[in-house]
Enzyme design. Structure first.
Site, PDB file in Angstrom:
ATOM      1  N   CYS A  38       0.943  48.584  32.334  1.00 58.94           N
ATOM      2  CA  CYS A  38       0.833  49.831  31.590  1.00 58.94           C
ATOM      3  C   CYS A  38      -0.078  50.782  32.376  1.00 58.94           C
ATOM      4  CB  CYS A  38       0.267  49.664  30.192  1.00 58.94           C
ATOM      5  SG  CYS A  38       1.304  48.663  29.137  1.00 58.94           S
ATOM      6  N   ARG A  69       3.088  50.623  37.406  1.00 60.23           N
ATOM      7  CA  ARG A  69       2.342  49.694  36.548  1.00 60.23           C
ATOM      8  C   ARG A  69       3.181  49.206  35.365  1.00 60.23           C
ATOM      9  NH1 ARG A  69      -3.251  49.958  37.510  1.00 60.23           N
ATOM     10  NH2 ARG A  69      -3.494  48.860  35.550  1.00 60.23           N
ATOM     11  N   TRP A  86       4.553  48.619  29.970  1.00 60.87           N
ATOM     12  CA  TRP A  86       5.137  47.325  30.307  1.00 60.87           C
ATOM     13  C   TRP A  86       4.998  46.506  29.028  1.00 60.87           C
ATOM     14  CZ3 TRP A  86       3.660  42.128  30.626  1.00 60.87           C
ATOM     15  CH2 TRP A  86       4.523  41.310  31.355  1.00 60.87           C
ATOM     16  N   ASN A 132      -3.882  50.005  27.306  1.00 61.91           N
ATOM     17  CA  ASN A 132      -3.420  49.038  28.310  1.00 61.91           C
ATOM     18  C   ASN A 132      -4.156  47.737  28.032  1.00 61.91           C
ATOM     19  OD1 ASN A 132      -2.610  47.655  30.633  1.00 61.91           O
ATOM     20  ND2 ASN A 132      -4.210  48.598  31.888  1.00 61.91           N
ATOM     21  N   GLY A 133      -3.424  46.622  27.978  1.00 61.60           N
ATOM     22  CA  GLY A 133      -4.074  45.330  27.750  1.00 61.60           C
ATOM     23  C   GLY A 133      -3.459  44.632  26.554  1.00 61.60           C
ATOM     24  N   GLU A 189       7.012  32.759  50.233  1.00 63.46           N
ATOM     25  CA  GLU A 189       6.946  34.207  50.102  1.00 63.46           C
ATOM     26  C   GLU A 189       8.345  34.828  50.233  1.00 63.46           C
ATOM     27  OE1 GLU A 189       5.070  36.198  48.901  1.00 63.46           O
ATOM     28  OE2 GLU A 189       5.506  38.151  49.751  1.00 63.46           O
ATOM     29  N   LYS A 203      10.008  37.126  47.350  1.00 62.04           N
ATOM     30  CA  LYS A 203      10.423  38.508  47.621  1.00 62.04           C
ATOM     31  C   LYS A 203      11.869  38.711  47.205  1.00 62.04           C
ATOM     32  CE  LYS A 203       7.758  40.108  48.206  1.00 62.04           C
ATOM     33  NZ  LYS A 203       6.334  40.203  48.178  1.00 62.04           N
ATOM     34  N   GLU A 260      12.362  38.666  43.296  1.00 63.53           N
ATOM     35  CA  GLU A 260      11.854  39.778  42.484  1.00 63.53           C
ATOM     36  C   GLU A 260      12.646  41.069  42.646  1.00 63.53           C
ATOM     37  OE1 GLU A 260       7.786  40.651  45.082  1.00 63.53           O
ATOM     38  OE2 GLU A 260       7.736  40.997  42.953  1.00 63.53           O
ATOM     39  N   HIS A 275      14.706  14.807  48.592  1.00 72.23           N
ATOM     40  CA  HIS A 275      14.195  13.997  47.482  1.00 72.23           C
ATOM     41  C   HIS A 275      14.691  14.524  46.139  1.00 72.23           C
ATOM     42  CE1 HIS A 275      11.801  11.542  50.131  1.00 72.23           C
ATOM     43  NE2 HIS A 275      11.430  12.649  50.749  1.00 72.23           N
ATOM     44  N   LYS A 310       3.298  46.399  38.828  1.00 73.06           N
ATOM     45  CA  LYS A 310       2.524  46.180  40.042  1.00 73.06           C
ATOM     46  C   LYS A 310       1.243  45.402  39.807  1.00 73.06           C
ATOM     47  CE  LYS A 310       1.720  46.860  44.408  1.00 73.06           C
ATOM     48  NZ  LYS A 310       2.551  46.047  45.312  1.00 73.06           N
TER      49      LYS A 310
HETATM   50  O1  M6R Z   1      -2.759  42.590  42.979  1.00 74.84           O
HETATM   51  P1  M6R Z   1      -2.622  41.124  43.257  1.00 74.84           P
HETATM   52  O2  M6R Z   1      -2.545  40.815  44.711  1.00 74.84           O
HETATM   53  O3  M6R Z   1      -3.662  40.296  42.590  1.00 74.84           O
HETATM   54  O4  M6R Z   1      -1.225  40.725  42.635  1.00 74.84           O
HETATM   55  C1  M6R Z   1      -0.799  39.392  42.616  1.00 74.84           C
HETATM   56  C2  M6R Z   1       0.668  39.290  42.281  1.00 74.84           C
HETATM   57  O5  M6R Z   1       0.925  39.805  41.012  1.00 74.84           O
HETATM   58  C3  M6R Z   1       1.548  40.009  43.300  1.00 74.84           C
HETATM   59  O6  M6R Z   1       1.315  39.560  44.583  1.00 74.84           O
HETATM   60  C4  M6R Z   1       3.045  39.818  42.953  1.00 74.84           C
HETATM   61  O7  M6R Z   1       3.392  38.493  43.135  1.00 74.84           O
HETATM   62  C5  M6R Z   1       3.897  40.750  43.826  1.00 74.84           C
HETATM   63  N1  M6R Z   1       4.736  41.579  43.003  1.00 74.84           N
HETATM   64  C6  M6R Z   1       4.796  40.041  44.736  1.00 74.84           C
HETATM   65  O8  M6R Z   1       5.537  40.902  45.540  1.00 74.84           O
END
Ligand code: M6R
Length: 605
Positions: A2, A27, A75, A99-100, A478, A482, A485, A501, A600
């Site tokens: 948010c 956000r 969000w 927010n929260g 990673e 990527k 998402e 396994h 984000k």
């Molecule tokens: O701001 P941060 O690095 O703490 O965020 C951690 C994760 O939320 C962040 O890396 C998330 O996995 C990304 N969207 C991945 O691309």
């Protein structure tokens, strides 16, 4: 999670808030709304589901001028995506954005008998009604009574009907930054909304009250004493948050990596080796630690996994990597000799912050690797190693990951040096090789067309597997994240040797397997695992080094990165995996920068 913003001043509040919401949209983008205090002193609200652009379009109907207001981009946590649940929420004389998460909201509904009053399913509206019931003309007094009742994390921007031109804000955990500028006073969840007006800002301290008027942004304790917050100067400007001709922020941020790496590494080199004296990180911190505990989430955690694969063989001390949301509820085996490294791009991820606080309770020294200056994690850590990626706007993290790796590599080198595992020449050699990985990344980025063709091969896949061993396994994690998402394709990463396994049962003809094979020490083993999936009909995309010999028929597609030493393949491999995910998302016509369900900065549990 948010985005919230408040503005009061001489300019058009509508324009400033809508522009701010566009900047904050990363956000959360389920819905957006504004509340404007009109010249005739009534508060006009407008809410729309979907992107901020929907709200902008609808706001054309508002012709009346306003000079103060609040806005929100959501969000969803409590309640579905609907206009009713969209902020701002109004209760009597109170209008607020939140927010929260207010964890005890249900109990508060019962305690204050709010069942019949609520128009939304949100926890936020509950706070608005309680505040209205406390309000007797003194905003500070009413807010001061509300806060002790709330459990959870929150930041609020609040307007009171009979206080036109005034915005109040308060926070616990969830971040808020504010600035007073020639254009008026602003408060927002993060700097991206303030930066067009000011590079100087302050972080609102927790459980303090911010009062904005057209002439000031003042912070008070709840006893009414004004305090002077520390003014921070942003090290980037609005220009850094523009797309500059790239079709997406993600693509732009992938291209920015070599520069961000140089910015992160070069200022920290003295006589050719890493030196953290300018960061205030003493060698004794590294010399005295007998083990390392890393805690982070998502991509940042994957950077931690790569650091573990590097540090353990190099420094010969145990390194544990934990998912922050798990770590925070564990009873970790850490003590004053454990260096706890916290990794976070935003510096606000709530689980990561909680992990940091837990580590401090255990008396461990804490060092955070953070991108956002002045963020909560940075401020609460004993030591901070800032990465210099600039603002990362795309939800999928790219340049922030690379600079995290860079910072952790520098740290590992210094660690090896102060612990006597490296002499000066060895430390210089390591640093030089790290630097030479940057041009290798540039080479990979230049191969965009080739990588796009690889992406096109997997557009219609339902499942994809990423495999690798050692460092390559951390890259696989990673790469899979990527892809998941931003392409919504189910992707899983496996340590290549683990596949047989159980998971190999899922390999059927045509299932894509992205195999990363850059670690020469275990190359033969990795390639055997590739043969195993190939034998079961997998469509193999092999990523390896320029000079690695590959027997004919082993892979359907081979992408080669420049020939560099095993430990330093990090940057070019990161770029290949990021670009594969990017082109799959583009090829499927998806929203690359704002993928569904995500946001984000994850400031809720
Ligand atoms: O701001 P941060 O690095 O703490 O965020 C951690 C994760 O939320 C962040 O890396 C998330 O996995 C990304 N969207 C991945 O691309």
């Amino acid at each position: 999670m948010c985005g919230i913003i408040g503005y009061t001043g001489p300019l058009s509040a509508k324009e400033i808030i809508l522009n701010g919401l566009t900047q904050l949209e990363y956000r959360g983008y389920d819905s957006a709304g504004i509340a404007l205090c009109m010249e005739s002193s009534y508060i006009r609200m407008l809410k729309k589901t979907g992107k901020v652009s929907n709200l902008k379009e609808a706001s054309k109907q508002i012709k009346e001028v306003s000079h103060s207001g609040i806005g929100h981009t959501r969000w969803a946590t409590h309640g579905c995506v609907s206009e009713n649940n969209t902020h701002p929420h109004q209760a009597g004389r109170v209008t607020l954005v939140h927010n929260g998460i207010i964890e005890n909201y249900h109990q508060l509904i019962c305690q204050f008998g709010l069942e019949k009053k609520l128009k939304s399913e949100t926890d936020s509206e509950v706070a608005a009604w309680i505040l209205d019931s406390f309000y007797q003309g003194d905003p500070a007094e009413a807010i001061g009574r509300l806060l002790p009742l709330l459990e959870g994390s929150y930041s609020f921007c609040i307007m009171f009907e009979d206080c036109p031109g005034e915005i109040y804000a308060v926070r616990s955990v969830s971040p808020l930054v504010a600035a007073y500028t020639h254009s008026g006073a602003l408060v927002a969840s993060d700097l991206t909304a303030l930066i067009p007006y000011s590079r100087q800002y302050f972080v609102l301290p927790e459980k303090h009250l911010l009062k904005l008027t057209a002439y000031s942004a003042k912070v008070y304790t709840f006893e009414g004493r004004e305090i002077m917050p520390e003014i921070i100067e942003a090290d980037w400007n609005m220009d850094a948050a523009m797309k500059h001709g790239f079709s997406h922020f993600m693509l732009k941020e992938i291209h920015e990596q070599p520069e961000a790496l140089n910015q992160t590494i070069l200022p920290r080199l003295t006589d050719g080796i890493p030196d953290f004296s300018q960061d205030g990180i003493p060698d004794s911190l590294l010399k005295n630690c007998t083990r390392i505990q890393i805690a982070a989430c998502g991509t940042a955690m994957h950077a931690g996994m790569a650091a573990r694969a590097l540090i353990e063989p190099l420094v010969r001390i145990p390194v544990t990597v934990s998912i922050a949301s798990e770590f925070r509820y564990e009873e970790p085996l850490i003590d004053k000799n454990t260096l706890v490294i916290i990794i976070s791009q935003s510096g606000e991820t709530i689980d990561t912050l909680a992990a940091l606080r837990l580590a401090k309770n255990y008396g461990s020294p804490t060092l955070s690797v953070v991108n956002v200056k002045g963020s909560t994690i940075a401020r609460e850590s004993d030591y901070v190693l800032y990465t210099h990626a600039g603002p990362e706007i795309a939800v999928a993290s790219t340049k922030a990951y690379s600079v995290q790796l860079a910072a952790l590599y520098l740290l590992s080198c210094r660690l090896a040096y102060v612990k006597g595992r490296f002499n000066l020449d060895q430390a210089k050699g390591f640093t030089n090789k790290l630097l030479s990985s940057i041009p290798a990344m540039k080479e990979v980025i230049k191969c965009k067309n080739e990588i796009q063709a690889i992406g096109n091969e997997i557009l219609s896949a339902a499942d994809i597997f990423f495999i690798g061993r050692g460092l390559d396994y951390s890259f696989s994690l990673e790469g899979a994240l990527k892809l998941k998402e931003i392409s919504y394709i189910h992707a899983e990463a496996y340590a290549a040797g683990e596949l047989k396994h159980g998971t190999i049962a899922l390999i059927s003809p045509g299932v894509p397997v992205v195999a990363i094979a850059t670690q020469e020490r275990i190359l033969g083993k990795t390639l055997s695992n590739v043969k195993e999936v190939k034998a079961r009909g997998a469509f193999v995309i092999l990523i390896t080094k320029e000079e690695t010999e590959i027997s004919p028929g082993l892979a359907d597609v081979i992408f080669r990165i420049p020939q560099i030493e095993d430990r330093f393949t990090i940057f070019p491999i990161a770029a290949v995996l990021q670009l594969i995910a990017y082109f799959v998302s583009v090829g499927k016509g998806l929203d690359v920068d704002q993928p569904r369900n995500l946001a984000k900065s994850v400031t809720v549990e």
